[in-house]
Scaffold this motif. Structure first.
Motif, PDB file in Angstrom:
ATOM      1  N   ARG A 332      90.956  26.874  -9.833  1.00 17.83           N
ATOM      2  CA  ARG A 332      91.945  26.353  -8.741  1.00 17.83           C
ATOM      3  C   ARG A 332      91.358  26.443  -7.505  1.00 17.83           C
ATOM      4  O   ARG A 332      90.760  27.772  -6.987  1.00 17.83           O
ATOM      5  N   PHE A 333      91.470  25.518  -6.586  1.00 14.94           N
ATOM      6  CA  PHE A 333      91.446  25.662  -5.386  1.00 14.94           C
ATOM      7  C   PHE A 333      92.328  26.259  -4.293  1.00 14.94           C
ATOM      8  O   PHE A 333      93.474  25.979  -4.395  1.00 14.94           O
ATOM      9  N   ASP A 334      91.848  27.160  -3.433  1.00 13.60           N
ATOM     10  CA  ASP A 334      92.699  28.018  -2.821  1.00 13.60           C
ATOM     11  C   ASP A 334      92.061  28.503  -1.496  1.00 13.60           C
ATOM     12  O   ASP A 334      91.188  29.407  -1.701  1.00 13.60           O
ATOM     13  N   ILE A 335      92.317  27.939  -0.401  1.00 12.90           N
ATOM     14  CA  ILE A 335      91.735  28.222   0.858  1.00 12.90           C
ATOM     15  C   ILE A 335      92.177  29.493   1.292  1.00 12.90           C
ATOM     16  O   ILE A 335      91.575  30.228   2.183  1.00 12.90           O
ATOM     17  N   HIS A 336      93.112  30.090   0.646  1.00  7.50           N
ATOM     18  CA  HIS A 336      93.804  31.373   1.102  1.00  7.50           C
ATOM     19  C   HIS A 336      93.281  32.707   0.146  1.00  7.50           C
ATOM     20  O   HIS A 336      93.652  33.737   0.486  1.00  7.50           O
ATOM     21  N   ARG A 337      92.476  32.324  -0.886  1.00  7.08           N
ATOM     22  CA  ARG A 337      91.953  33.191  -1.488  1.00  7.08           C
ATOM     23  C   ARG A 337      90.962  34.584  -0.952  1.00  7.08           C
ATOM     24  O   ARG A 337      90.350  33.963   0.021  1.00  7.08           O
ATOM     25  N   GLU A 338      90.735  35.637  -1.508  1.00  6.41           N
ATOM     26  CA  GLU A 338      90.078  36.734  -0.802  1.00  6.41           C
ATOM     27  C   GLU A 338      88.614  36.094  -0.891  1.00  6.41           C
ATOM     28  O   GLU A 338      88.068  35.630  -1.969  1.00  6.41           O
ATOM     29  N   ALA A 339      88.005  36.162   0.081  1.00 11.11           N
ATOM     30  CA  ALA A 339      86.627  35.801   0.274  1.00 11.11           C
ATOM     31  C   ALA A 339      85.536  36.670  -0.587  1.00 11.11           C
ATOM     32  O   ALA A 339      85.949  38.011  -0.643  1.00 11.11           O
ATOM     33  N   ARG A 340      85.029  36.051  -1.608  1.00 12.75           N
ATOM     34  CA  ARG A 340      83.961  36.892  -2.687  1.00 12.75           C
ATOM     35  C   ARG A 340      82.681  35.932  -2.455  1.00 12.75           C
ATOM     36  O   ARG A 340      82.633  35.084  -2.280  1.00 12.75           O
ATOM     37  N   GLN A 341      81.919  36.585  -2.912  1.00 14.99           N
ATOM     38  CA  GLN A 341      80.266  36.105  -2.740  1.00 14.99           C
ATOM     39  C   GLN A 341      80.180  34.902  -4.059  1.00 14.99           C
ATOM     40  O   GLN A 341      80.739  35.042  -5.059  1.00 14.99           O
ATOM     41  N   HIS A 342      79.925  33.795  -3.793  1.00 18.76           N
ATOM     42  CA  HIS A 342      79.629  32.844  -4.649  1.00 18.76           C
ATOM     43  C   HIS A 342      78.114  32.337  -4.566  1.00 18.76           C
ATOM     44  O   HIS A 342      77.344  33.386  -3.962  1.00 18.76           O
ATOM     45  N   LEU A 343      77.651  31.510  -5.303  1.00 16.41           N
ATOM     46  CA  LEU A 343      76.190  31.326  -5.394  1.00 16.41           C
ATOM     47  C   LEU A 343      75.597  29.931  -4.906  1.00 16.41           C
ATOM     48  O   LEU A 343      74.544  29.506  -5.295  1.00 16.41           O
ATOM     49  N   THR A 344      76.541  29.190  -4.305  1.00 14.13           N
ATOM     50  CA  THR A 344      76.161  27.964  -3.798  1.00 14.13           C
ATOM     51  C   THR A 344      74.880  27.693  -3.006  1.00 14.13           C
ATOM     52  O   THR A 344      74.220  27.063  -3.146  1.00 14.13           O
ATOM     53  N   PHE A 345      74.512  29.085  -2.283  1.00 18.30           N
ATOM     54  CA  PHE A 345      73.461  28.933  -1.345  1.00 18.30           C
ATOM     55  C   PHE A 345      72.205  29.878  -2.151  1.00 18.30           C
ATOM     56  O   PHE A 345      71.138  30.264  -1.472  1.00 18.30           O
ATOM     57  N   GLY A 346      72.485  30.073  -3.391  1.00 23.07           N
ATOM     58  CA  GLY A 346      71.568  31.088  -3.984  1.00 23.07           C
ATOM     59  C   GLY A 346      71.575  32.409  -3.761  1.00 23.07           C
ATOM     60  O   GLY A 346      72.735  32.891  -3.259  1.00 23.07           O
ATOM     61  N   ILE A 347      70.723  33.350  -3.959  1.00 16.68           N
ATOM     62  CA  ILE A 347      70.617  34.819  -3.792  1.00 16.68           C
ATOM     63  C   ILE A 347      69.254  35.318  -3.640  1.00 16.68           C
ATOM     64  O   ILE A 347      68.440  34.563  -4.209  1.00 16.68           O
ATOM     65  N   GLY A 348      69.108  36.289  -3.042  1.00 20.47           N
ATOM     66  CA  GLY A 348      67.989  36.887  -2.919  1.00 20.47           C
ATOM     67  C   GLY A 348      66.874  36.265  -2.216  1.00 20.47           C
ATOM     68  O   GLY A 348      67.049  35.613  -1.254  1.00 20.47           O
ATOM     69  N   THR A 349      65.496  36.406  -2.672  1.00 24.83           N
ATOM     70  CA  THR A 349      64.374  35.605  -2.192  1.00 24.83           C
ATOM     71  C   THR A 349      64.808  34.228  -2.065  1.00 24.83           C
ATOM     72  O   THR A 349      63.978  33.714  -0.766  1.00 24.83           O
ATOM     73  N   HIS A 350      65.349  33.356  -2.786  1.00 23.70           N
ATOM     74  CA  HIS A 350      65.580  31.995  -2.245  1.00 23.70           C
ATOM     75  C   HIS A 350      67.039  31.547  -1.846  1.00 23.70           C
ATOM     76  O   HIS A 350      67.390  30.441  -1.955  1.00 23.70           O
TER      77      HIS A 350
END
Length: 403
Positions: A332-350
């Motif tokens: 569900r798309f929801d601009i009001h949802r609580e912000a949580r980590q996503h992985l679109t930009f990767g994580i860690g070293t990269h």
């Protein structure tokens, strides 16, 4: 790896045009029914649950970037030139990343805002009153190109040609893998930038190209030196490609998703302070790069199955970003949802060096669009989804503005 009766009809293929048009039903089934998925035809494994993808992307000892991050590139098993930092492991990756990171400091990114807004205004103002515009052709392919061109010191008259050539490196024939690396045995040469580098060497300025020409660093052998010409060409090619692609896709998805959620679009018009949160939700909901691959350096076990050394593991970021275990109602798309980590930009070293710039460009673009066009509908008869298997987004997204 044999399929169970529950998954015998489950098939995911990153090259399949029909699946790529809307991969999320397949992603949902893989996530729930085959958390370790194996594709026999293309010989790759895939992880789709948020925690598996998050931990896997951070585990550089097991999942190496040094052979590339694209399935067909890893399979081609070619030598990747020095400087393609997205396809490197530490310690070389750390050295190259540190060289670029000084050029994307928070202060430098913040200082770009007036110029980015000017580029958006220049693209959008002529369209007011016409009743239509293209989120990609009129904005997504224009503003990011001008920003990265300005940073690299590429003259505006040449920016479109440079953008189109770099973009062409990522394009595939519909339904087919990339073949240029395996067929030609080479990688992006960066020669299109050669004359700009040579000119800038004689005419230094306040841009990334000048900084890269003059920066001194200690390489992996302990030698103190500057970048070679070949390394510099590769660096600039990587920056130019990454600098255009993510934001162009983000802007296209902004037009499509907000057209499908007009109530939330109206919330943004009424309260522009919600725009940064909307950009974050758009990045989660429709990541421009829905998957990233790694070379498996040692046997590893998931869900009672062994993934052998030498395999290719595909991390399905688009599936992980909608995992209900991380995001309630993930589809569900929801601009009001609580912000949580996503992985679109990767994580860690990269983790993507340009993440802050992409977010800034996405925010300003949406703010400027909403000021002029609070309502729009997508003209799907003329919209075109890109055929490439490496990123997912729109080549064109024309919209109609209600009178």
């Amino acid at each position: 790896m044999s399929a169970t009766p529950a998954t015998s009809d489950l098939y995911y293929d990153p090259y399949d045009v029909d699946i790529n048009a809307d991969p999320y039903p397949v992603f949902h089934r893989i996530r729930e029914d085959a958390p370790l998925y194996y594709n026999e035809q293309h010989d790759f494994y895939a992880l789709s649950r948020f925690e598996d993808v998050r931990k896997g992307l951070a585990d550089r000892e097991t999942f190496s970037s040094s052979r590339g991050a694209i399935l067909e590139l890893i399979k081609a098993n070619i030598e990747i030139p020095s400087g393609v930092l997205i396809f490197e492991d530490p310690p070389v990756h750390t050295i190259h990343r540190n060289l670029l990171s000084r050029m994307f400091t928070p202060k430098k990114i913040r200082n770009l805002e007036p110029k980015i807004r000017e580029f958006c205004v220049r693209s959008l103002d002529p369209l007011v009153g016409t009743g239509k515009f293209d989120f990609v052709g009129d904005l997504g392919k224009q503003m990011p190109m001008r920003v990265i061109g300005m940073l690299l010191g590429i003259p505006e008259a040449d920016q479109e040609a440079v953008r189109d050539q770099v973009d062409a490196e990522l394009r595939t024939e519909a339904g087919k893998p990339m073949t240029r690396w395996s067929e030609h045995g080479d990688f992006v040469s960066g020669e299109i930038f050669a004359e700009y580098i040579d000119w800038r060497a004689e005419h230094p300025s306040d841009d990334i190209m000048t900084e890269l020409l003059n920066v001194e660093f200690e390489d992996e052998t302990g030698s103190r030196r500057r970048l070679t010409r070949e390394e510099l060409l590769t660096y600039v090619t990587v920056v130019a490609g990454a600098g255009n692609e993510t934001t162009t896709r983000l802007i296209g998805w902004t037009g499509k998703v907000l057209a499908e959620h007009p109530d939330q679009r109206r919330d943004l018009v009424a309260d522009p302070s919600l725009v940064p949160r909307a950009v974050e939700e758009l990045l989660r909901f429709e990541p421009p790069a829905p998957h990233v691959a790694r070379y498996v350096t040692r046997d590893v076990e998931y869900y009672g199955q062994t993934v052998p050394e030498g395999s290719v593991m595909m991390f399905l970021v688009g599936a992980a970003n909608r995992d209900d275990r991380q995001f309630a109602g993930g589809d569900r798309f929801d601009i009001h949802r609580e912000a949580r980590q996503h992985l679109t930009f990767g994580i860690g070293t990269h983790f993507c060096l340009g993440a802050s710039l992409a977010r800034l460009e996405g925010r300003i673009a949406l703010e400027e669009v909403l000021k002029r066009f609070p309502e729009w509908d997508v003209d799907y008869d003329r919209a075109q989804l890109s055929p490439t298997s490496t990123v997912r987004g729109w080549d064109s997204l024309p919209v109609v503005i209600p009178a």
